[in-house]
Design a protein around this motif. Structure first.
Motif, PDB file in Angstrom:
ATOM      1  N   LEU A 158       0.829  -1.257   0.028  1.00 45.59           N
ATOM      2  CA  LEU A 158      -0.110   0.115  -0.079  1.00 45.59           C
ATOM      3  C   LEU A 158       0.793   1.208   0.107  1.00 45.59           C
ATOM      4  O   LEU A 158       0.700   2.136  -0.833  1.00 45.59           O
ATOM      5  N   TYR A 159       1.977   1.292   0.733  1.00 48.34           N
ATOM      6  CA  TYR A 159       2.726   2.406   1.001  1.00 48.34           C
ATOM      7  C   TYR A 159       3.355   2.850  -0.459  1.00 48.34           C
ATOM      8  O   TYR A 159       3.530   4.027  -0.799  1.00 48.34           O
ATOM      9  N   SER A 160       3.868   1.840  -1.128  1.00 51.98           N
ATOM     10  CA  SER A 160       4.652   1.990  -2.231  1.00 51.98           C
ATOM     11  C   SER A 160       3.812   2.115  -3.633  1.00 51.98           C
ATOM     12  O   SER A 160       4.258   2.284  -4.579  1.00 51.98           O
ATOM     13  N   GLY A 161       2.302   2.050  -3.527  1.00 54.85           N
ATOM     14  CA  GLY A 161       1.350   2.276  -4.378  1.00 54.85           C
ATOM     15  C   GLY A 161       1.200   0.997  -5.469  1.00 54.85           C
ATOM     16  O   GLY A 161       0.561   1.057  -6.472  1.00 54.85           O
ATOM     17  N   ILE A 162       1.650  -0.009  -5.030  1.00 54.38           N
ATOM     18  CA  ILE A 162       1.346  -1.327  -5.560  1.00 54.38           C
ATOM     19  C   ILE A 162      -0.204  -1.452  -5.529  1.00 54.38           C
ATOM     20  O   ILE A 162      -0.734  -1.375  -4.252  1.00 54.38           O
ATOM     21  N   LYS A 163      -0.868  -1.990  -6.655  1.00 56.98           N
ATOM     22  CA  LYS A 163      -2.347  -2.122  -6.427  1.00 56.98           C
ATOM     23  C   LYS A 163      -2.825  -3.518  -5.875  1.00 56.98           C
ATOM     24  O   LYS A 163      -3.549  -4.439  -6.234  1.00 56.98           O
ATOM     25  N   ILE A 164      -2.361  -3.653  -4.627  1.00 60.01           N
ATOM     26  CA  ILE A 164      -2.813  -4.878  -3.876  1.00 60.01           C
ATOM     27  C   ILE A 164      -4.287  -4.761  -3.503  1.00 60.01           C
ATOM     28  O   ILE A 164      -4.759  -3.538  -2.874  1.00 60.01           O
ATOM     29  N   SER A 165      -5.104  -5.786  -3.617  1.00 58.02           N
ATOM     30  CA  SER A 165      -6.439  -5.497  -3.492  1.00 58.02           C
ATOM     31  C   SER A 165      -6.947  -6.325  -2.222  1.00 58.02           C
ATOM     32  O   SER A 165      -8.277  -6.455  -1.911  1.00 58.02           O
ATOM     33  N   GLY A 166      -6.078  -7.168  -1.905  1.00 56.40           N
ATOM     34  CA  GLY A 166      -6.558  -8.166  -0.557  1.00 56.40           C
ATOM     35  C   GLY A 166      -5.595  -9.197  -0.406  1.00 56.40           C
ATOM     36  O   GLY A 166      -4.784  -9.365  -0.930  1.00 56.40           O
ATOM     37  N   SER A 167      -6.225  -9.780   0.678  1.00 56.34           N
ATOM     38  CA  SER A 167      -5.342 -11.112   1.270  1.00 56.34           C
ATOM     39  C   SER A 167      -6.286 -12.029   2.009  1.00 56.34           C
ATOM     40  O   SER A 167      -7.362 -11.480   2.696  1.00 56.34           O
ATOM     41  N   ASN A 168      -5.777 -13.165   2.259  1.00 52.49           N
ATOM     42  CA  ASN A 168      -6.501 -14.156   3.058  1.00 52.49           C
ATOM     43  C   ASN A 168      -5.864 -15.451   3.177  1.00 52.49           C
ATOM     44  O   ASN A 168      -4.716 -15.641   2.645  1.00 52.49           O
ATOM     45  N   ALA A 169      -6.015 -16.000   4.417  1.00 50.20           N
ATOM     46  CA  ALA A 169      -5.219 -17.415   4.745  1.00 50.20           C
ATOM     47  C   ALA A 169      -5.961 -18.577   3.776  1.00 50.20           C
ATOM     48  O   ALA A 169      -7.099 -18.393   3.717  1.00 50.20           O
ATOM     49  N   GLU A 170      -5.178 -19.401   3.228  1.00 52.46           N
ATOM     50  CA  GLU A 170      -5.631 -20.456   2.364  1.00 52.46           C
ATOM     51  C   GLU A 170      -5.858 -21.685   3.266  1.00 52.46           C
ATOM     52  O   GLU A 170      -5.826 -21.733   4.236  1.00 52.46           O
ATOM     53  N   VAL A 171      -6.258 -22.497   2.114  1.00 55.06           N
ATOM     54  CA  VAL A 171      -6.757 -23.891   2.565  1.00 55.06           C
ATOM     55  C   VAL A 171      -5.660 -24.782   3.522  1.00 55.06           C
ATOM     56  O   VAL A 171      -6.137 -25.381   4.464  1.00 55.06           O
ATOM     57  N   MET A 172      -4.692 -24.927   2.964  1.00 58.31           N
ATOM     58  CA  MET A 172      -3.444 -25.449   3.640  1.00 58.31           C
ATOM     59  C   MET A 172      -2.840 -24.324   5.004  1.00 58.31           C
ATOM     60  O   MET A 172      -2.727 -23.324   4.642  1.00 58.31           O
ATOM     61  N   PRO A 173      -2.651 -25.032   6.232  1.00 56.15           N
ATOM     62  CA  PRO A 173      -2.318 -24.003   7.028  1.00 56.15           C
ATOM     63  C   PRO A 173      -0.749 -23.727   6.529  1.00 56.15           C
ATOM     64  O   PRO A 173       0.141 -24.380   6.190  1.00 56.15           O
ATOM     65  N   ALA A 174      -0.580 -22.377   6.942  1.00 53.96           N
ATOM     66  CA  ALA A 174       0.704 -21.705   6.763  1.00 53.96           C
ATOM     67  C   ALA A 174       0.708 -21.032   5.362  1.00 53.96           C
ATOM     68  O   ALA A 174       1.749 -20.511   4.869  1.00 53.96           O
ATOM     69  N   GLN A 175      -0.369 -21.342   4.551  1.00 53.51           N
ATOM     70  CA  GLN A 175      -0.538 -21.011   3.006  1.00 53.51           C
ATOM     71  C   GLN A 175      -1.422 -19.720   3.184  1.00 53.51           C
ATOM     72  O   GLN A 175      -2.226 -19.835   3.701  1.00 53.51           O
ATOM     73  N   GLU A 214      -2.472 -16.234   0.590  1.00 53.13           N
ATOM     74  CA  GLU A 214      -2.847 -15.463  -0.766  1.00 53.13           C
ATOM     75  C   GLU A 214      -2.847 -13.927  -0.780  1.00 53.13           C
ATOM     76  O   GLU A 214      -3.424 -13.389   0.444  1.00 53.13           O
ATOM     77  N   PHE A 215      -2.334 -13.147  -1.664  1.00 52.95           N
ATOM     78  CA  PHE A 215      -2.608 -11.870  -1.738  1.00 52.95           C
ATOM     79  C   PHE A 215      -3.039 -11.637  -3.080  1.00 52.95           C
ATOM     80  O   PHE A 215      -2.718 -12.414  -4.191  1.00 52.95           O
ATOM     81  N   GLN A 216      -4.052 -10.626  -3.302  1.00 48.62           N
ATOM     82  CA  GLN A 216      -4.422 -10.307  -4.797  1.00 48.62           C
ATOM     83  C   GLN A 216      -3.962  -8.839  -5.283  1.00 48.62           C
ATOM     84  O   GLN A 216      -3.538  -7.945  -4.402  1.00 48.62           O
ATOM     85  N   VAL A 217      -3.403  -8.790  -6.407  1.00 48.06           N
ATOM     86  CA  VAL A 217      -2.915  -7.503  -7.066  1.00 48.06           C
ATOM     87  C   VAL A 217      -3.982  -7.433  -8.240  1.00 48.06           C
ATOM     88  O   VAL A 217      -4.072  -8.267  -9.005  1.00 48.06           O
ATOM     89  N   GLY A 218      -4.368  -6.003  -8.417  1.00 53.23           N
ATOM     90  CA  GLY A 218      -5.306  -5.539  -9.535  1.00 53.23           C
ATOM     91  C   GLY A 218      -6.593  -4.913  -8.969  1.00 53.23           C
ATOM     92  O   GLY A 218      -6.537  -4.618  -7.749  1.00 53.23           O
ATOM     93  N   PRO A 219      -7.354  -4.174  -9.981  1.00 49.14           N
ATOM     94  CA  PRO A 219      -7.120  -4.640 -11.347  1.00 49.14           C
ATOM     95  C   PRO A 219      -5.956  -3.626 -12.100  1.00 49.14           C
ATOM     96  O   PRO A 219      -5.811  -2.650 -11.511  1.00 49.14           O
ATOM     97  N   CYS A 220      -5.421  -4.090 -12.710  1.00 47.60           N
ATOM     98  CA  CYS A 220      -4.030  -3.789 -13.411  1.00 47.60           C
ATOM     99  C   CYS A 220      -4.284  -3.688 -15.029  1.00 47.60           C
ATOM    100  O   CYS A 220      -4.791  -4.714 -15.335  1.00 47.60           O
ATOM    101  N   GLU A 221      -4.044  -2.410 -15.620  1.00 40.82           N
ATOM    102  CA  GLU A 221      -4.131  -2.739 -17.126  1.00 40.82           C
ATOM    103  C   GLU A 221      -2.605  -3.169 -17.969  1.00 40.82           C
ATOM    104  O   GLU A 221      -1.764  -2.360 -17.553  1.00 40.82           O
ATOM    105  N   GLY A 222      -2.668  -3.930 -18.730  1.00 42.28           N
ATOM    106  CA  GLY A 222      -1.451  -4.301 -19.691  1.00 42.28           C
ATOM    107  C   GLY A 222      -0.159  -4.433 -18.573  1.00 42.28           C
ATOM    108  O   GLY A 222      -0.302  -5.250 -17.851  1.00 42.28           O
ATOM    109  N   ILE A 223       0.986  -3.945 -18.813  1.00 38.75           N
ATOM    110  CA  ILE A 223       2.239  -4.226 -18.209  1.00 38.75           C
ATOM    111  C   ILE A 223       2.077  -3.889 -16.747  1.00 38.75           C
ATOM    112  O   ILE A 223       3.057  -4.680 -16.272  1.00 38.75           O
TER     113      ILE A 223
END
Length: 350
Positions: free
Chosen positions: A173-190, A192-201
């Motif tokens: 967030l500080y650096s301007g990356i378009k991070i849009s969320g995060s969550n704990a996944e199905v396997m413990p210690a796993q 996920e974070f999400q980036v987007g929406p981003c256009e193109g490159i």
């Protein structure tokens, strides 16, 4: 101790710029820092630099210099102040791109397809490990309970490493990356974070830098963030990098027609996409895409509404609305986002 020194003031006309690049494996990241005698406002102001490519699998020792071309710049969340982190492309001594410089061709494709306005959102799954490569928080002599309570869970017996996740989120967030969320996944210690929406490159740039931030934050906590697509064999979920994708026409009313057209085109290029969806031409994904643990079979192409066992999932709300986006669930967690976004646009638009 570190904070004590990081509080020391620096001269007003100087800053530290960390150059980050992808190494010869196509999945590892390297970096080094130089002092700049001005405060850069864009990456084009920064000097082209070089590094020892014989130590990164990108050159021979007898001709080892590889060039670093700064392309995307971010505020540095670790050094703060006027300091910067810059994503770089790598070029050989003859000024041709290195084998793992996938950004150059990706940018060319995105430029050709700019009128389609391709949007991406990528879901980066990863696993936290102790420095002995044992999953973080798991019993050293055994396994945690079966999967079920860990996904999006809460409590010290269900989630491990949340402090790493929160710190990583804030650096993005500080650096301007378009991070849009995060969550704990199905396997413990796993996680996920999400980036987007981003256009193109922008998709590849932001996700690669978000990965770099993740490794740096994990380093501070003395843990390892692994992007291996199947870090634990057996009845445990693997890790992917699901790619949500749409063009402008898909996002407008009536866009389901264009989503279905894109799925038809993707079905005819399944083998090429599998080869592009991990750094080892599909060998990594062969361990993950088994047809179980919320994956499709690597050998078959499939699509369905709200089906997490399909190659392509159409979200339920998009099916009901008649427009939106599709989710390609095949990319591996260690896939190159430049390669993934490039081949999707090549297949569906060009």
């Amino acid at each position: 101790m570190l904070d004590r020194y990081m509080r020391l003031p620096t001269p007003e006309n100087k800053c530290q710029v960390m150059y980050v690049w992808i190494d010869g494996t196509g999945e590892g990241l390297r970096s080094k820092t130089r002092t700049i005698d001005f405060i850069p406002k864009n990456p084009a102001e920064l000097p082209i630099w070089n590094f020892d490519g014989s130590s990164t699998g990108q050159a021979e020792g007898s001709n080892s210099d590889v060039y670093l071309y700064p392309v995307t710049m971010y505020p540095d969340p670790f050094r703060l102040g006027n300091n910067k982190i810059v994503m770089c492309e790598t070029y050989k001594h003859n000024k041709l791109p290195t084998d793992t410089n996938r950004r150059k061709s990706c940018l060319e494709v995105m430029t050709q397809a700019k009128n389609f306005h391709p949007w991406f959102g990528m879901e980066q799954e990863y696993t936290l490990l102790d420095i002995d490569n044992h999953p973080f928080g798991w019993p050293k002599n055994g396994y945690p309970g079966p999967q079920g309570p860990y996904y999006c869970g809460v409590g010290a017996n269900k989630v491990f490493g949340r402090d790493v996740v929160e710190c990583h989120y804030r650096t993005c967030l500080y650096s301007g990356i378009k991070i849009s969320g995060s969550n704990a996944e199905v396997m413990p210690a796993q996680w996920e974070f999400q980036v987007g929406p981003c256009e193109g490159i922008e998709m590849g740039d932001d996700l690669w830098m978000a990965r770099y931030f993740l490794h740096r934050v994990a380093e501070d906590f003395n843990v390892v963030a692994s992007l291996d697509p199947k870090p634990i064999t057996g009845d445990w979920n693997g890790a992917g990098m699901h790619c949500n994708y749409s063009t402008e026409k898909m996002r407008q009313p009536g866009g389901m027609k264009y989503i279905e057209d894109a799925i038809e085109k993707l079905s005819g290029a399944h083998v090429a996409h599998i080869r592009a969806y991990d750094p080892h031409d599909g060998k990594d994904n062969a361990r993950r895409l088994t047809g179980s643990h919320e994956t499709s079979s690597i050998h078959d192409f499939s699509a369905g509404v709200a089906n997490r066992g399909a190659s392509i999932r159409i979200p339920r709300n998009c099916s009901e609305d008649g427009f939106g986006y599709l989710e390609d669930r095949r990319p591996s967690s260690n896939a190159d986002p430049y390669m993934v976004s490039e081949i999707i646009v090549r297949t569906t638009c060009l």
